[in-house]
Scaffold this motif. Sequence first.
Motif, PDB file in Angstrom:
ATOM      1  N   ALA A   7       0.853  -1.187   0.000  1.00 54.49           N
ATOM      2  CA  ALA A   7       0.000   0.000   0.000  1.00 54.49           C
ATOM      3  C   ALA A   7       0.890   1.238   0.000  1.00 54.49           C
ATOM      4  CB  ALA A   7      -0.904   0.003   1.221  1.00 54.49           C
ATOM      5  N   THR A   8       0.751   2.053  -1.023  1.00 54.92           N
ATOM      6  CA  THR A   8       1.487   3.310  -1.099  1.00 54.92           C
ATOM      7  C   THR A   8       0.512   4.418  -0.718  1.00 54.92           C
ATOM      8  OG1 THR A   8       2.897   2.421  -2.841  1.00 54.92           O
ATOM      9  CG2 THR A   8       2.867   4.818  -2.573  1.00 54.92           C
ATOM     10  N   ILE A   9       0.826   5.106   0.371  1.00 49.76           N
ATOM     11  CA  ILE A   9      -0.058   6.105   0.952  1.00 49.76           C
ATOM     12  C   ILE A   9       0.622   7.466   0.836  1.00 49.76           C
ATOM     13  CG2 ILE A   9      -1.241   6.827   3.072  1.00 49.76           C
ATOM     14  CD1 ILE A   9      -0.053   3.404   3.261  1.00 49.76           C
ATOM     15  N   THR A  10      -0.026   8.411   0.199  1.00 49.91           N
ATOM     16  CA  THR A  10       0.550   9.739   0.013  1.00 49.91           C
ATOM     17  C   THR A  10      -0.262  10.759   0.800  1.00 49.91           C
ATOM     18  OG1 THR A  10       1.256   9.097  -2.207  1.00 49.91           O
ATOM     19  CG2 THR A  10       1.280  11.450  -1.690  1.00 49.91           C
ATOM     20  N   ALA A  11       0.444  11.507   1.648  1.00 42.47           N
ATOM     21  CA  ALA A  11      -0.198  12.536   2.469  1.00 42.47           C
ATOM     22  C   ALA A  11      -0.276  13.850   1.691  1.00 42.47           C
ATOM     23  CB  ALA A  11       0.603  12.748   3.755  1.00 42.47           C
ATOM     24  N   ARG A  12      -1.309  14.612   1.963  1.00 40.98           N
ATOM     25  CA  ARG A  12      -1.416  15.959   1.398  1.00 40.98           C
ATOM     26  C   ARG A  12      -0.340  16.842   2.026  1.00 40.98           C
ATOM     27  NH1 ARG A  12      -6.060  16.618  -1.399  1.00 40.98           N
ATOM     28  NH2 ARG A  12      -7.800  15.228  -0.907  1.00 40.98           N
ATOM     29  N   MET A  53       3.247   0.682   3.145  1.00 43.92           N
ATOM     30  CA  MET A  53       2.952  -0.372   4.098  1.00 43.92           C
ATOM     31  C   MET A  53       3.092  -1.690   3.339  1.00 43.92           C
ATOM     32  SD  MET A  53       1.973  -0.564   7.365  1.00 43.92           S
ATOM     33  CE  MET A  53       0.889   0.788   7.809  1.00 43.92           C
ATOM     34  N   ILE A  54       3.951  -2.560   3.840  1.00 42.69           N
ATOM     35  CA  ILE A  54       4.112  -3.885   3.242  1.00 42.69           C
ATOM     36  C   ILE A  54       3.426  -4.868   4.176  1.00 42.69           C
ATOM     37  CG2 ILE A  54       5.721  -5.654   2.468  1.00 42.69           C
ATOM     38  CD1 ILE A  54       7.688  -3.354   1.869  1.00 42.69           C
ATOM     39  N   GLU A  55       2.406  -5.519   3.632  1.00 39.58           N
ATOM     40  CA  GLU A  55       1.549  -6.385   4.431  1.00 39.58           C
ATOM     41  C   GLU A  55       1.542  -7.793   3.845  1.00 39.58           C
ATOM     42  OE1 GLU A  55      -2.390  -4.664   4.617  1.00 39.58           O
ATOM     43  OE2 GLU A  55      -1.558  -2.654   4.336  1.00 39.58           O
ATOM     44  N   GLN A  56       1.430  -8.766   4.727  1.00 38.99           N
ATOM     45  CA  GLN A  56       1.177 -10.143   4.303  1.00 38.99           C
ATOM     46  C   GLN A  56       0.053 -10.677   5.161  1.00 38.99           C
ATOM     47  OE1 GLN A  56       4.756 -12.560   4.246  1.00 38.99           O
ATOM     48  NE2 GLN A  56       4.873 -12.201   2.060  1.00 38.99           N
ATOM     49  N   TRP A  57      -0.903 -11.306   4.469  1.00 44.09           N
ATOM     50  CA  TRP A  57      -2.085 -11.846   5.131  1.00 44.09           C
ATOM     51  C   TRP A  57      -2.207 -13.326   4.815  1.00 44.09           C
ATOM     52  CZ3 TRP A  57      -4.113  -8.696   8.582  1.00 44.09           C
ATOM     53  CH2 TRP A  57      -3.821  -7.337   8.462  1.00 44.09           C
ATOM     54  N   GLN A  58      -2.728 -14.062   5.739  1.00 45.00           N
ATOM     55  CA  GLN A  58      -2.890 -15.508   5.575  1.00 45.00           C
ATOM     56  C   GLN A  58      -3.693 -15.823   4.318  1.00 45.00           C
ATOM     57  OE1 GLN A  58      -4.272 -17.317   9.142  1.00 45.00           O
ATOM     58  NE2 GLN A  58      -4.655 -19.286   8.193  1.00 45.00           N
ATOM     59  N   VAL A  86      -4.118   6.725  -2.164  1.00 45.82           N
ATOM     60  CA  VAL A  86      -3.677   5.407  -1.708  1.00 45.82           C
ATOM     61  C   VAL A  86      -3.694   4.490  -2.925  1.00 45.82           C
ATOM     62  CG1 VAL A  86      -4.176   3.426  -0.233  1.00 45.82           C
ATOM     63  CG2 VAL A  86      -4.642   5.750   0.600  1.00 45.82           C
ATOM     64  N   ALA A  87      -2.565   3.846  -3.179  1.00 44.55           N
ATOM     65  CA  ALA A  87      -2.479   2.874  -4.279  1.00 44.55           C
ATOM     66  C   ALA A  87      -2.193   1.505  -3.673  1.00 44.55           C
ATOM     67  CB  ALA A  87      -1.375   3.268  -5.246  1.00 44.55           C
ATOM     68  N   LEU A  88      -3.053   0.539  -3.977  1.00 43.00           N
ATOM     69  CA  LEU A  88      -2.908  -0.811  -3.444  1.00 43.00           C
ATOM     70  C   LEU A  88      -2.451  -1.757  -4.544  1.00 43.00           C
ATOM     71  CD1 LEU A  88      -6.206  -1.038  -1.371  1.00 43.00           C
ATOM     72  CD2 LEU A  88      -3.943  -0.367  -0.582  1.00 43.00           C
ATOM     73  N   GLN A  89      -1.431  -2.541  -4.216  1.00 48.48           N
ATOM     74  CA  GLN A  89      -0.934  -3.557  -5.129  1.00 48.48           C
ATOM     75  C   GLN A  89      -1.055  -4.918  -4.458  1.00 48.48           C
ATOM     76  OE1 GLN A  89       2.880  -2.695  -7.072  1.00 48.48           O
ATOM     77  NE2 GLN A  89       2.777  -0.693  -6.086  1.00 48.48           N
ATOM     78  N   PRO A  90      -2.129  -5.672  -4.747  1.00 41.19           N
ATOM     79  CA  PRO A  90      -2.255  -7.013  -4.189  1.00 41.19           C
ATOM     80  C   PRO A  90      -1.395  -7.982  -4.998  1.00 41.19           C
ATOM     81  CG  PRO A  90      -4.187  -6.464  -5.474  1.00 41.19           C
ATOM     82  CD  PRO A  90      -3.296  -5.259  -5.504  1.00 41.19           C
ATOM     83  N   LEU A  91      -0.627  -8.802  -4.288  1.00 39.06           N
ATOM     84  CA  LEU A  91       0.324  -9.713  -4.936  1.00 39.06           C
ATOM     85  C   LEU A  91       0.150 -11.123  -4.394  1.00 39.06           C
ATOM     86  CD1 LEU A  91       3.460  -7.438  -4.411  1.00 39.06           C
ATOM     87  CD2 LEU A  91       2.081  -7.577  -6.491  1.00 39.06           C
ATOM     88  N   ASN A  92       0.351 -12.095  -5.264  1.00 41.28           N
ATOM     89  CA  ASN A  92       0.421 -13.486  -4.844  1.00 41.28           C
ATOM     90  C   ASN A  92       1.833 -13.985  -5.093  1.00 41.28           C
ATOM     91  OD1 ASN A  92      -2.323 -13.844  -4.127  1.00 41.28           O
ATOM     92  ND2 ASN A  92      -2.864 -14.056  -6.276  1.00 41.28           N
ATOM     93  N   ARG A  93       2.446 -14.552  -4.063  1.00 39.27           N
ATOM     94  CA  ARG A  93       3.801 -15.082  -4.187  1.00 39.27           C
ATOM     95  C   ARG A  93       3.760 -16.293  -5.114  1.00 39.27           C
ATOM     96  NH1 ARG A  93       6.601 -16.764   1.187  1.00 39.27           N
ATOM     97  NH2 ARG A  93       6.136 -14.582   1.566  1.00 39.27           N
ATOM     98  N   ILE A  94       4.678 -16.323  -6.080  1.00 37.88           N
ATOM     99  CA  ILE A  94       4.728 -17.453  -7.011  1.00 37.88           C
ATOM    100  C   ILE A  94       6.035 -18.234  -6.935  1.00 37.88           C
ATOM    101  CG2 ILE A  94       3.046 -16.433  -8.581  1.00 37.88           C
ATOM    102  CD1 ILE A  94       5.421 -15.655 -10.400  1.00 37.88           C
TER     103      ILE A  94
END
Length: 95
Positions: A7-12, A53-58, A86-94
């Motif tokens: 998640a790339t979050i840009t503040a004003r 924010m670098i996140e990993q979810w089950q 806010v730009a979200l990049q959902p990724l699946n590990r391959i």
Amino acid sequence: MILTLVATITARNGQTDIVEAGLRQLVDASRAEAGCLQYDLHRHQDDAHVFVMIEQWQDSAALAFHQATDHYRHFKATCGEALQGVALQPLNRIA
């Protein structure tokens, strides 16, 4: 399947401190969630307005649960106006 989200979050302009404080509050609460494997906050080296924010979810259900939590909704309610985007990049590990 493990889901990674960047998640790339840009503040004003002038709102960086508010956004950073709100994001910092999310970290511990999010890490305590059962489906959270990683929740790490970073600031861009060249642009102090940009947080990552670098996140990993089950799985996607764990991410959906996270997005419905009180702490996530509180961040959106208190910091939403301070965000440029806010730009979200959902990724699946391959591999």
